[in-house]
Scaffold this motif. Structure first.
Motif, PDB file in Angstrom:
ATOM      1  N   GLY A 178       0.911  -1.152  -0.229  1.00 57.09           N
ATOM      2  CA  GLY A 178      -0.160  -0.140   0.186  1.00 57.09           C
ATOM      3  C   GLY A 178       0.759   1.091  -0.068  1.00 57.09           C
ATOM      4  N   ILE A 179       1.953   1.123   0.763  1.00 60.68           N
ATOM      5  CA  ILE A 179       3.082   2.311   0.946  1.00 60.68           C
ATOM      6  C   ILE A 179       3.579   2.409  -0.446  1.00 60.68           C
ATOM      7  CG2 ILE A 179       4.925   3.219   1.859  1.00 60.68           C
ATOM      8  CD1 ILE A 179       3.908   1.951   4.660  1.00 60.68           C
ATOM      9  N   ALA A 180       3.860   1.373  -1.118  1.00 60.61           N
ATOM     10  CA  ALA A 180       4.590   1.279  -2.362  1.00 60.61           C
ATOM     11  C   ALA A 180       3.777   2.108  -3.343  1.00 60.61           C
ATOM     12  CB  ALA A 180       5.077   0.079  -2.735  1.00 60.61           C
ATOM     13  N   ARG A 181       2.437   2.019  -3.439  1.00 56.51           N
ATOM     14  CA  ARG A 181       1.447   2.504  -4.471  1.00 56.51           C
ATOM     15  C   ARG A 181       1.402   4.105  -4.423  1.00 56.51           C
ATOM     16  NH1 ARG A 181      -1.152  -2.540  -3.821  1.00 56.51           N
ATOM     17  NH2 ARG A 181      -2.361  -1.685  -2.156  1.00 56.51           N
ATOM     18  N   VAL A 182       1.596   4.711  -3.201  1.00 59.21           N
ATOM     19  CA  VAL A 182       1.363   6.069  -2.933  1.00 59.21           C
ATOM     20  C   VAL A 182       2.407   6.859  -3.381  1.00 59.21           C
ATOM     21  CG1 VAL A 182      -0.519   5.680  -1.373  1.00 59.21           C
ATOM     22  CG2 VAL A 182       1.816   5.962  -0.362  1.00 59.21           C
ATOM     23  N   GLY A 183       2.417   8.348  -3.330  1.00 58.79           N
ATOM     24  CA  GLY A 183       3.633   9.031  -3.941  1.00 58.79           C
ATOM     25  C   GLY A 183       4.790   8.732  -3.003  1.00 58.79           C
ATOM     26  N   THR A 184       5.740   8.267  -3.419  1.00 62.00           N
ATOM     27  CA  THR A 184       7.029   8.142  -2.850  1.00 62.00           C
ATOM     28  C   THR A 184       7.690   9.056  -2.324  1.00 62.00           C
ATOM     29  OG1 THR A 184       7.330   6.555  -4.674  1.00 62.00           O
ATOM     30  CG2 THR A 184       9.210   6.861  -3.058  1.00 62.00           C
ATOM     31  N   LEU A 185       7.790  10.078  -2.813  1.00 59.56           N
ATOM     32  CA  LEU A 185       8.427  11.490  -2.286  1.00 59.56           C
ATOM     33  C   LEU A 185       7.483  11.987  -1.115  1.00 59.56           C
ATOM     34  CD1 LEU A 185       9.750  13.375  -5.542  1.00 59.56           C
ATOM     35  CD2 LEU A 185      10.882  11.831  -3.863  1.00 59.56           C
ATOM     36  N   GLY A 186       6.342  11.851  -1.241  1.00 59.00           N
ATOM     37  CA  GLY A 186       5.158  12.571  -0.033  1.00 59.00           C
ATOM     38  C   GLY A 186       5.684  11.420   1.104  1.00 59.00           C
ATOM     39  N   VAL A 187       5.821  10.089   1.091  1.00 54.37           N
ATOM     40  CA  VAL A 187       6.077   9.372   2.039  1.00 54.37           C
ATOM     41  C   VAL A 187       7.421   9.555   2.543  1.00 54.37           C
ATOM     42  CG1 VAL A 187       6.452   6.841   2.550  1.00 54.37           C
ATOM     43  CG2 VAL A 187       4.693   7.546   1.586  1.00 54.37           C
ATOM     44  N   ALA A 188       8.433   9.898   1.875  1.00 55.10           N
ATOM     45  CA  ALA A 188       9.885  10.006   2.192  1.00 55.10           C
ATOM     46  C   ALA A 188      10.344  11.226   2.959  1.00 55.10           C
ATOM     47  CB  ALA A 188      10.806   9.871   0.907  1.00 55.10           C
ATOM     48  N   ALA A 221       7.306  20.984  -6.199  1.00 48.23           N
ATOM     49  CA  ALA A 221       8.271  21.247  -7.356  1.00 48.23           C
ATOM     50  C   ALA A 221       8.380  19.791  -8.018  1.00 48.23           C
ATOM     51  CB  ALA A 221       9.566  21.658  -7.118  1.00 48.23           C
ATOM     52  N   THR A 222       7.562  18.664  -7.663  1.00 48.62           N
ATOM     53  CA  THR A 222       7.749  17.246  -8.094  1.00 48.62           C
ATOM     54  C   THR A 222       6.816  17.000  -9.137  1.00 48.62           C
ATOM     55  OG1 THR A 222       6.419  16.242  -6.399  1.00 48.62           O
ATOM     56  CG2 THR A 222       8.692  16.676  -5.764  1.00 48.62           C
ATOM     57  N   GLN A 223       6.943  15.806  -9.814  1.00 46.66           N
ATOM     58  CA  GLN A 223       6.109  15.232 -10.934  1.00 46.66           C
ATOM     59  C   GLN A 223       5.081  14.638 -10.169  1.00 46.66           C
ATOM     60  OE1 GLN A 223       7.981  12.488 -13.659  1.00 46.66           O
ATOM     61  NE2 GLN A 223       9.554  13.961 -14.012  1.00 46.66           N
ATOM     62  N   ASP A 224       5.221  14.062  -8.950  1.00 47.84           N
ATOM     63  CA  ASP A 224       4.431  13.255  -8.022  1.00 47.84           C
ATOM     64  C   ASP A 224       3.216  14.023  -7.643  1.00 47.84           C
ATOM     65  OD1 ASP A 224       5.887  10.733  -8.143  1.00 47.84           O
ATOM     66  OD2 ASP A 224       6.413  10.652  -6.197  1.00 47.84           O
ATOM     67  N   GLN A 225       3.367  15.106  -7.254  1.00 50.23           N
ATOM     68  CA  GLN A 225       2.549  16.063  -6.815  1.00 50.23           C
ATOM     69  C   GLN A 225       1.536  16.687  -7.938  1.00 50.23           C
ATOM     70  OE1 GLN A 225       2.413  19.719  -7.576  1.00 50.23           O
ATOM     71  NE2 GLN A 225       0.534  20.121  -6.989  1.00 50.23           N
ATOM     72  N   ARG A 226       2.181  17.000  -9.040  1.00 56.28           N
ATOM     73  CA  ARG A 226       1.281  17.367 -10.280  1.00 56.28           C
ATOM     74  C   ARG A 226       0.629  16.003 -10.763  1.00 56.28           C
ATOM     75  NH1 ARG A 226       5.806  20.172 -11.249  1.00 56.28           N
ATOM     76  NH2 ARG A 226       6.883  18.591 -12.701  1.00 56.28           N
ATOM     77  N   GLU A 227       1.017  14.871 -10.799  1.00 58.54           N
ATOM     78  CA  GLU A 227       0.474  13.858 -11.162  1.00 58.54           C
ATOM     79  C   GLU A 227      -0.742  13.330 -10.147  1.00 58.54           C
ATOM     80  OE1 GLU A 227       0.083  11.658 -13.605  1.00 58.54           O
ATOM     81  OE2 GLU A 227      -0.640   9.717 -12.628  1.00 58.54           O
ATOM     82  N   GLU A 247      -0.127   7.546 -10.975  1.00 57.53           N
ATOM     83  CA  GLU A 247       1.072   6.662 -11.571  1.00 57.53           C
ATOM     84  C   GLU A 247       2.229   7.281 -11.077  1.00 57.53           C
ATOM     85  OE1 GLU A 247       1.461   3.848 -12.939  1.00 57.53           O
ATOM     86  OE2 GLU A 247      -0.963   3.495 -13.601  1.00 57.53           O
ATOM     87  N   PHE A 248       2.714   7.268  -9.978  1.00 60.15           N
ATOM     88  CA  PHE A 248       3.660   7.868  -9.149  1.00 60.15           C
ATOM     89  C   PHE A 248       5.126   7.444  -9.683  1.00 60.15           C
ATOM     90  CE2 PHE A 248       0.210   8.305  -6.279  1.00 60.15           C
ATOM     91  CZ  PHE A 248       0.139  10.036  -6.080  1.00 60.15           C
ATOM     92  N   LYS A 249       5.887   8.492  -9.998  1.00 60.75           N
ATOM     93  CA  LYS A 249       7.080   8.066 -10.480  1.00 60.75           C
ATOM     94  C   LYS A 249       8.217   8.117  -9.279  1.00 60.75           C
ATOM     95  CE  LYS A 249       6.239   7.569 -15.125  1.00 60.75           C
ATOM     96  NZ  LYS A 249       5.217   6.931 -14.826  1.00 60.75           N
ATOM     97  N   GLY A 250       8.041   8.824  -8.128  1.00 61.59           N
ATOM     98  CA  GLY A 250       9.011   8.866  -7.154  1.00 61.59           C
ATOM     99  C   GLY A 250       9.852  10.040  -7.674  1.00 61.59           C
TER     100      GLY A 250
END
Ligand code: CO8
Length: 260
Positions: free
Chosen positions: A198-208, A238-244, A256-259
């Motif tokens: 479940g964690i692997a599916r959400v925004g990697t940078l948000g989690v980090a 400033a990240t793709q994850d936020q825009r996506e 589709e998060f890219k981290g």
């Protein structure tokens, strides 16, 4: 990389790291600590790994502590070096951006409980037993336990556990807030993996960044912690994850998060 005392398996962005020394109840000797350090550094560098589950081999123990047979003959200097090696592993767990869930499948004692406490949170088997038996050996916790346990459950409960050296059962560890969830023994690793996936599916940078804000914030004043949180929050824009993530919400599709 092949390890003597560790098993590493990666599937669907989640790594399972198993301390594999069951004949010694997975006790942490210098070699295991070196291998854990190398494995955690490798997993952190691997951007395809989004979460890690750490567990112990066999049905009896997660990790029954630092290796007493190795420690018995140590000089003061060697014990200091050994403690520093273990503390480096604990700090790596805390600082790595990839979340690590401890799946405590049996005894988690002394350095074994410290290893679990170094992880982001703990799931435990109903059969697990945890404690700090160091005082029964004439020593004290040395892999960060005095600091991490008292921050987690308060100084009074930490003192009771550390001063008596007694083990507590899994249900008490749950009641005291040491573990997040109890599972039947056979469900433990599957349940931890489900949460990790479940964690692997959400925004990697948000989690980090959230992990960084929580961990770093514990060493700051609350106001500095708020400021640090706000700056990391800003960086995420400033990240793709936020825009996506936000575009996917508006477009009613799965993100589709890219981290990145
Ligand atoms: N170190 C080395 N060997 C161990 C350890 C350990 N911590 N724990 C178990 N083993 C070994 C046993 O010696 C035994 O080996 P052998 O078959 O060769 O005799 C094997 O594992 C199986 O263990 P038992 O036969 O004892 O199994 P039981 O089911 O009878 O008992 C217990 C299980 C209750 C978990 C028991 O093994 C036990 O009490 N173990 C020690 C627990 C302990 O005291 N842990 C804390 C160690 S101190 C520590 O972690 C300090 C960390 C900070 C260090 C800082 C740097 C100096």
């Amino acid at each position: 990389m092949a390890y003597r005392h560790l098993l590493v398996e990666t599937n669907e962005g989640v790594a399972t790291l198993t301390v594999n020394r069951p004949q010694s109840l997975n006790a942490l000797n210098s070699e295991v600590l070196d291998e854990l350090q190398a494995a955690l550094d490798t997993l952190e560098a691997d951007r395809t790994v989004k979460a890690v589950v750490l567990t112990g081999a066999g049905e009896k123990a997660f990790v029954a502590g630092a290796d007493i047979k190795e420690m018995a003959a140590m000089t003061s200097h060697q014990a200091h070096t050994f403690a520093a090696k273990g503390q480096k592993v604990m700090l790596t767990l805390e600082r790595m951006t990839t979340p690590v869930i401890a799946a405590v499948n049996g005894f988690a004692l002394g350095g074994g409980l410290e290893l679990a406490l170094g992880c982001d949170f703990i799931y435990a088997s109903e059969k697990a037993k945890v404690g700090f038996p160091e005082v029964t050996l004439g020593i004290m916790p040395g892999f960060g336990g005095t600091q991490n346990l008292s921050r987690l459950i308060g100084a009074n409960k930490a003192k009771e556990l550390i001063f008596t050296g007694k083990m507590i059962a899994a249900d008490q560890a749950l009641a005291w807030g040491i573990v997040n969830q109890l599972c039947a023994a056979e469900d433990l690793v599957p349940k931890a993996l489900e949460t990790a996936r479940g964690i692997a599916r959400v925004g990697t940078l948000g989690v980090a960044y959230a992990k960084d804000a929580i961990g770093s914030g514990l060493d700051m004043s609350r106001e500095d912690g708020f400021r640090y949180e706000a700056s990391l929050f800003g960086v995420l824009f400033a990240t793709q994850d936020q825009r996506e993530g936000m575009a996917a919400f508006v477009e009613k599709r799965k993100a589709e998060f890219k981290g990145a």
